[in-house]
Write an enzyme that holds these catalytic residues in place. Sequence first.
Site, PDB file in Angstrom:
ATOM      1  N   HIS A 254      16.025  -8.283   0.100  1.00 42.70           N
ATOM      2  CA  HIS A 254      14.853  -7.426   0.279  1.00 42.70           C
ATOM      3  C   HIS A 254      13.619  -8.213  -0.140  1.00 42.70           C
ATOM      4  O   HIS A 254      13.629  -8.893  -1.163  1.00 42.70           O
ATOM      5  CB  HIS A 254      15.014  -6.162  -0.574  1.00 42.70           C
ATOM      6  CG  HIS A 254      13.734  -5.405  -0.732  1.00 42.70           C
ATOM      7  ND1 HIS A 254      12.997  -4.987   0.358  1.00 42.70           N
ATOM      8  CD2 HIS A 254      13.047  -5.017  -1.829  1.00 42.70           C
ATOM      9  CE1 HIS A 254      11.918  -4.374  -0.078  1.00 42.70           C
ATOM     10  NE2 HIS A 254      11.920  -4.377  -1.402  1.00 42.70           N
TER      11      HIS A 254
ATOM     12  N   CYS B  13      13.857   0.898  -0.980  1.00 42.35           N
ATOM     13  CA  CYS B  13      14.023  -0.504  -0.552  1.00 42.35           C
ATOM     14  C   CYS B  13      15.468  -0.840  -0.197  1.00 42.35           C
ATOM     15  O   CYS B  13      15.720  -1.792   0.532  1.00 42.35           O
ATOM     16  CB  CYS B  13      13.521  -1.447  -1.634  1.00 42.35           C
ATOM     17  SG  CYS B  13      11.776  -1.194  -1.976  1.00 42.35           S
TER      18      CYS B  13
ATOM     19  N   ASN C  19       5.786  -6.272   1.056  1.00 45.43           N
ATOM     20  CA  ASN C  19       7.021  -5.497   0.892  1.00 45.43           C
ATOM     21  C   ASN C  19       6.965  -4.297   1.842  1.00 45.43           C
ATOM     22  O   ASN C  19       6.152  -3.395   1.652  1.00 45.43           O
ATOM     23  CB  ASN C  19       7.116  -5.054  -0.574  1.00 45.43           C
ATOM     24  CG  ASN C  19       8.339  -4.198  -0.865  1.00 45.43           C
ATOM     25  OD1 ASN C  19       9.037  -3.759   0.043  1.00 45.43           O
ATOM     26  ND2 ASN C  19       8.584  -3.947  -2.134  1.00 45.43           N
TER      27      ASN C  19
HETATM   28  N1  COA Z   1      -4.734  -8.523  -9.138  1.00 46.38           N
HETATM   29  C1  COA Z   1      -5.169  -9.066 -10.285  1.00 46.38           C
HETATM   30  N2  COA Z   1      -4.651  -8.743 -11.482  1.00 46.38           N
HETATM   31  C2  COA Z   1      -3.642  -7.855 -11.502  1.00 46.38           C
HETATM   32  C3  COA Z   1      -3.143  -7.267 -10.335  1.00 46.38           C
HETATM   33  C4  COA Z   1      -3.734  -7.628  -9.118  1.00 46.38           C
HETATM   34  N3  COA Z   1      -3.329  -7.127  -7.936  1.00 46.38           N
HETATM   35  N4  COA Z   1      -2.146  -6.429 -10.674  1.00 46.38           N
HETATM   36  C5  COA Z   1      -2.009  -6.492 -11.999  1.00 46.38           C
HETATM   37  N5  COA Z   1      -2.925  -7.355 -12.503  1.00 46.38           N
HETATM   38  C6  COA Z   1      -3.167  -7.725 -13.903  1.00 46.38           C
HETATM   39  C7  COA Z   1      -2.618  -6.719 -14.875  1.00 46.38           C
HETATM   40  O1  COA Z   1      -3.520  -5.671 -15.039  1.00 46.38           O
HETATM   41  C8  COA Z   1      -2.459  -7.555 -16.113  1.00 46.38           C
HETATM   42  O2  COA Z   1      -3.710  -7.637 -16.734  1.00 46.38           O
HETATM   43  P1  COA Z   1      -3.823  -7.640 -18.352  1.00 46.38           P
HETATM   44  O3  COA Z   1      -3.007  -8.829 -18.792  1.00 46.38           O
HETATM   45  O4  COA Z   1      -5.280  -7.772 -18.556  1.00 46.38           O
HETATM   46  O5  COA Z   1      -3.224  -6.347 -18.774  1.00 46.38           O
HETATM   47  C9  COA Z   1      -2.119  -8.934 -15.572  1.00 46.38           C
HETATM   48  O6  COA Z   1      -2.478  -8.926 -14.182  1.00 46.38           O
HETATM   49  C10 COA Z   1      -0.671  -9.295 -15.705  1.00 46.38           C
HETATM   50  O7  COA Z   1       0.098  -8.188 -15.361  1.00 46.38           O
HETATM   51  P2  COA Z   1       1.656  -8.269 -15.398  1.00 46.38           P
HETATM   52  O8  COA Z   1       2.198  -6.925 -15.069  1.00 46.38           O
HETATM   53  O9  COA Z   1       2.125  -8.939 -16.645  1.00 46.38           O
HETATM   54  O10 COA Z   1       1.918  -9.279 -14.215  1.00 46.38           O
HETATM   55  P3  COA Z   1       3.285  -9.764 -13.683  1.00 46.38           P
HETATM   56  O11 COA Z   1       3.361 -11.230 -13.801  1.00 46.38           O
HETATM   57  O12 COA Z   1       4.420  -8.950 -14.233  1.00 46.38           O
HETATM   58  O13 COA Z   1       3.171  -9.420 -12.145  1.00 46.38           O
HETATM   59  C11 COA Z   1       3.863  -7.791 -10.535  1.00 46.38           C
HETATM   60  C12 COA Z   1       2.963  -8.080 -11.724  1.00 46.38           C
HETATM   61  C13 COA Z   1       3.584  -6.378 -10.073  1.00 46.38           C
HETATM   62  C14 COA Z   1       3.511  -8.775  -9.431  1.00 46.38           C
HETATM   63  C15 COA Z   1       5.330  -7.982 -10.980  1.00 46.38           C
HETATM   64  O14 COA Z   1       5.582  -7.248 -12.136  1.00 46.38           O
HETATM   65  C16 COA Z   1       6.287  -7.582  -9.916  1.00 46.38           C
HETATM   66  O15 COA Z   1       6.340  -8.154  -8.854  1.00 46.38           O
HETATM   67  N6  COA Z   1       7.149  -6.587 -10.192  1.00 46.38           N
HETATM   68  C17 COA Z   1       8.061  -6.090  -9.231  1.00 46.38           C
HETATM   69  C18 COA Z   1       7.326  -5.178  -8.309  1.00 46.38           C
HETATM   70  C19 COA Z   1       8.098  -4.838  -7.080  1.00 46.38           C
HETATM   71  O16 COA Z   1       8.645  -5.703  -6.440  1.00 46.38           O
HETATM   72  N7  COA Z   1       8.102  -3.554  -6.726  1.00 46.38           N
HETATM   73  C20 COA Z   1       8.763  -3.076  -5.591  1.00 46.38           C
HETATM   74  C21 COA Z   1      10.216  -3.342  -5.741  1.00 46.38           C
HETATM   75  S1  COA Z   1      11.162  -2.760  -4.470  1.00 46.38           S
END
Ligand code: COA
Length: 332
Positions: free
Chosen positions: A259, A113, A289
């Site tokens: 980004h 990224c 992304n």
């Molecule tokens: N749809 C529905 N539920 C989802 C899901 C989706 N696409 N992806 C994850 N979940 C669920 C998880 O399984 C979890 O369930 P559980 O509570 O039963 O275990 C719940 O949603 C919450 O997960 P959590 O990881 O706490 O959510 P979050 O608020 O942290 O959001 C991301 C998850 C991935 C959106 C967030 O962590 C994020 O954006 N991280 C950065 C990722 C990124 O930008 N990566 C590339 C960087 S360059």
Amino acid sequence: MKRTVILGTGHYVPPKVVTNFDLEKMMDTSNEWIVQRTGIRERHFVEPGIGSSDLAYEASIRAIEDAGIDKSEIDFIILATLSPDHYFPGVGVILQAKLGLAGIGALDVRNQCTGFIYALSVADQYIKTGMYKRILVVGAEVQSSNLNFSTEGRDMAVLFGDGAGAVIVGPNEEDNDRGILSTHLFADGRFLKDLWMEKPSPKDNPVFSNKMIEEKRYFPRMDGRSVFKNATVRMPEAVKIALKHNNLTIDDVDLIIPHQANYRITELVARSLGVSMDKVMSNIDKYGNTTAASIPIALDEAIKSGRLKKNDIVVLTAFGSGYTWGSAVIKM
Ligand code: COA
């Protein structure tokens, strides 16, 4: 020393639009969850057979036209991607051949990224030293062909999209102070496993095994919370370092282009820098992304929409797998 100016920009996304509602049909997710947690509403996916080099080519043609140069003036290519068409050679040489520019150097940058900022930083050094006069800098990605679109992979699969952005840079030949003011690059390889595609790996012999495929270890994986936490700290940090380096304050900045990882990350970056979202570019709702392509796509859109004008100060910042992060300050 002549500063490096951006002479032209362009971007390209494949025509196929995949909405959150389309993803709902493939896995246990919902439009509401995706919009709330990420700000993404849709993304573009390639058709089979289309690679990063194809998207890079389209974006490059647009940037060349925008710069008003003949493609034969390009004397070097730098292409950032995490999704090369092949294991080797890099995509830079494929783009070079597609553009009909056989002979000139072509460098691939593998900084995910943050790839475009790393690539721009390299280009800046070559222009400032006078080694090259017209460099094509591209970020291009095809993510859609290697995401796990089952519920198991939903944390990653809903985030990413395909696309490419390109810029042409050259020395500022005018009597003014426009150009790239600074680039700052950072990395911390201790976090490699927090966001990575582990397999295939030449560390394995043989590289491909049924076990690796059964375990689905060829899909990218991440620790979403670690990525989120680090991205919201590292991007503002890189911006503050850049501003201090240039004796600028946040009030001097006309636009921040982070980004496009997640709208919530972008909002926290803005808050940490003490600016409203009016000063921050976001187009993640349309593209998801697109990794190394996200900044040049956003930059092109900001310029073409008139949000970024000549002499404006823009700060680019990125964070991603590696971990890698960085910033660039440009007087447009
Ligand atoms: N749809 C529905 N539920 C989802 C899901 C989706 N696409 N992806 C994850 N979940 C669920 C998880 O399984 C979890 O369930 P559980 O509570 O039963 O275990 C719940 O949603 C919450 O997960 P959590 O990881 O706490 O959510 P979050 O608020 O942290 O959001 C991301 C998850 C991935 C959106 C967030 O962590 C994020 O954006 N991280 C950065 C990722 C990124 O930008 N990566 C590339 C960087 S360059």
